[in-house]
Scaffold this active site. Sequence first.
Site, PDB file in Angstrom:
ATOM      1  N   HIS A   1      48.409  77.408  14.248  1.00  0.00           N
ATOM      2  CA  HIS A   1      49.450  76.429  14.601  1.00  0.00           C
ATOM      3  C   HIS A   1      48.829  75.173  15.217  1.00  0.00           C
ATOM      4  O   HIS A   1      49.007  74.889  16.415  1.00  0.00           O
ATOM      5  CB  HIS A   1      50.404  77.098  15.602  1.00  0.00           C
ATOM      6  CG  HIS A   1      51.729  76.432  15.751  1.00  0.00           C
ATOM      7  ND1 HIS A   1      51.875  75.098  16.025  1.00  0.00           N
ATOM      8  CD2 HIS A   1      52.984  76.926  15.668  1.00  0.00           C
ATOM      9  CE1 HIS A   1      53.166  74.807  16.114  1.00  0.00           C
ATOM     10  NE2 HIS A   1      53.863  75.907  15.904  1.00  0.00           N
TER      11      HIS A   1
ATOM     12  N   GLU B   1      49.836  73.319   9.867  1.00  0.00           N
ATOM     13  CA  GLU B   1      49.590  74.710  10.238  1.00  0.00           C
ATOM     14  C   GLU B   1      49.341  75.580   9.000  1.00  0.00           C
ATOM     15  O   GLU B   1      50.281  76.036   8.365  1.00  0.00           O
ATOM     16  CB  GLU B   1      50.818  75.248  10.982  1.00  0.00           C
ATOM     17  CG  GLU B   1      51.346  74.329  12.060  1.00  0.00           C
ATOM     18  CD  GLU B   1      52.769  74.674  12.506  1.00  0.00           C
ATOM     19  OE1 GLU B   1      53.185  75.840  12.374  1.00  0.00           O
ATOM     20  OE2 GLU B   1      53.472  73.770  12.970  1.00  0.00           O
TER      21      GLU B   1
HETATM   22  C1  BG6 Z   1      56.609  75.775  13.982  1.00  0.00           C
HETATM   23  C2  BG6 Z   1      57.938  76.232  13.429  1.00  0.00           C
HETATM   24  O1  BG6 Z   1      55.570  76.461  13.381  1.00  0.00           O
HETATM   25  O2  BG6 Z   1      56.574  76.053  15.390  1.00  0.00           O
HETATM   26  C3  BG6 Z   1      59.054  75.558  14.182  1.00  0.00           C
HETATM   27  O3  BG6 Z   1      58.011  75.933  12.059  1.00  0.00           O
HETATM   28  C4  BG6 Z   1      58.935  75.823  15.664  1.00  0.00           C
HETATM   29  O4  BG6 Z   1      60.309  76.034  13.687  1.00  0.00           O
HETATM   30  C5  BG6 Z   1      57.565  75.377  16.118  1.00  0.00           C
HETATM   31  O5  BG6 Z   1      59.957  75.110  16.353  1.00  0.00           O
HETATM   32  C6  BG6 Z   1      57.300  75.578  17.608  1.00  0.00           C
HETATM   33  O6  BG6 Z   1      57.542  76.896  17.975  1.00  0.00           O
HETATM   34  P1  BG6 Z   1      57.412  77.325  19.485  1.00  0.00           P
HETATM   35  O7  BG6 Z   1      57.790  78.774  19.537  1.00  0.00           O
HETATM   36  O8  BG6 Z   1      55.991  77.102  19.892  1.00  0.00           O
HETATM   37  O9  BG6 Z   1      58.363  76.446  20.270  1.00  0.00           O
END
Ligand code: BG6
Length: 320
Positions: A188, A294
Amino acid sequence: MVGRATRPTALASTPGLAPQPQVQFSDDNARVSAVLPTGESLEILLYGATVISWKDKNGDEKLWLSDAAKLDGSKAVRGGIPLVFPVFGTAPDHAATAQLPQHGFARTSRWEFLGKSTSESAPGQAADLSVKLDFGLSSPSLDSETQAKWPYAFNLIYSVTLSRESLTTSLVVTNDDDKPFDCQVLLHTYLRVKDITNVEITGLSSASYVDKVDGAKTKTQSSALTIAGETDRVYTPSTPPSDPVTVLEGGKTAFTVVRDNLSNVVVWNPWTDKAAGMADFAPKDGFKNMLCVEPGAVGTWQTLEPGDAFEGAQTIGIGY
Ligand code: BG6
């Protein structure tokens, strides 16, 4: 090895050798950092094995990290490179992972530092020098609540390799159980950009994607992607993973992202309202300086039979 009271604060190079990468521990051994002799650097929290900083030779930061990110292990880190495993988002309809929190537990578990290795293609050629840091997480080290929610014996090895002009992160998942399990993985990555309105992403043309901000409709990317509002898309490029997804700023290459064995690319920017709603997102206009690209395997489930392994990786190159 982790937590050893007598751990040296620096793993020094051997006298007489050409300058070597330095690896150091800080914050009561909760952080590992590495620096190449040429100045590039990396910082990783054992919490989530989260890369929280990657700087080039000039000291310019390449990753976005929220000013309000929790770095004390109380919450997944908002920024850097959190690791998503064994579920992307939540999967209420997938019984085996339905109990898990958003994006699974890898990003909120304390990993073990397994060691470092260095390489260079020719003796004394600092230009080719790189350092690899390995981290491990396996089922016995999960807290009992998480073990109960995902009762499988698994082993994860996460390797982060810092080279002069790139960063590679690679995850190997092994099924150590006597029954199969399903999993998804995603790296991510929060890339730092100067001005999101000046950014163009190439390498996704003709890819199909699920548009999470438009009722999860499946669409096809027709040209280069620009970001002008909340964006949350799961791409399945038709091109090979080795074809880079390129992030251009003002027409110049800022990053290239090459995948290995990861069939999806999520592109995410929360924009104004979503950023405003996240307590750990600061400054609130920080969405102008970030873009999540990501690489992952999230479109379907990877089913690992007992003893099987799955490996996926990304290499992020920097343009100057
Ligand atoms: C992304 C998702 O990978 O991560 C999104 O596609 C999500 O939908 C984002 O909002 C952040 O997620 P988190 O759990 O770190 O707030």
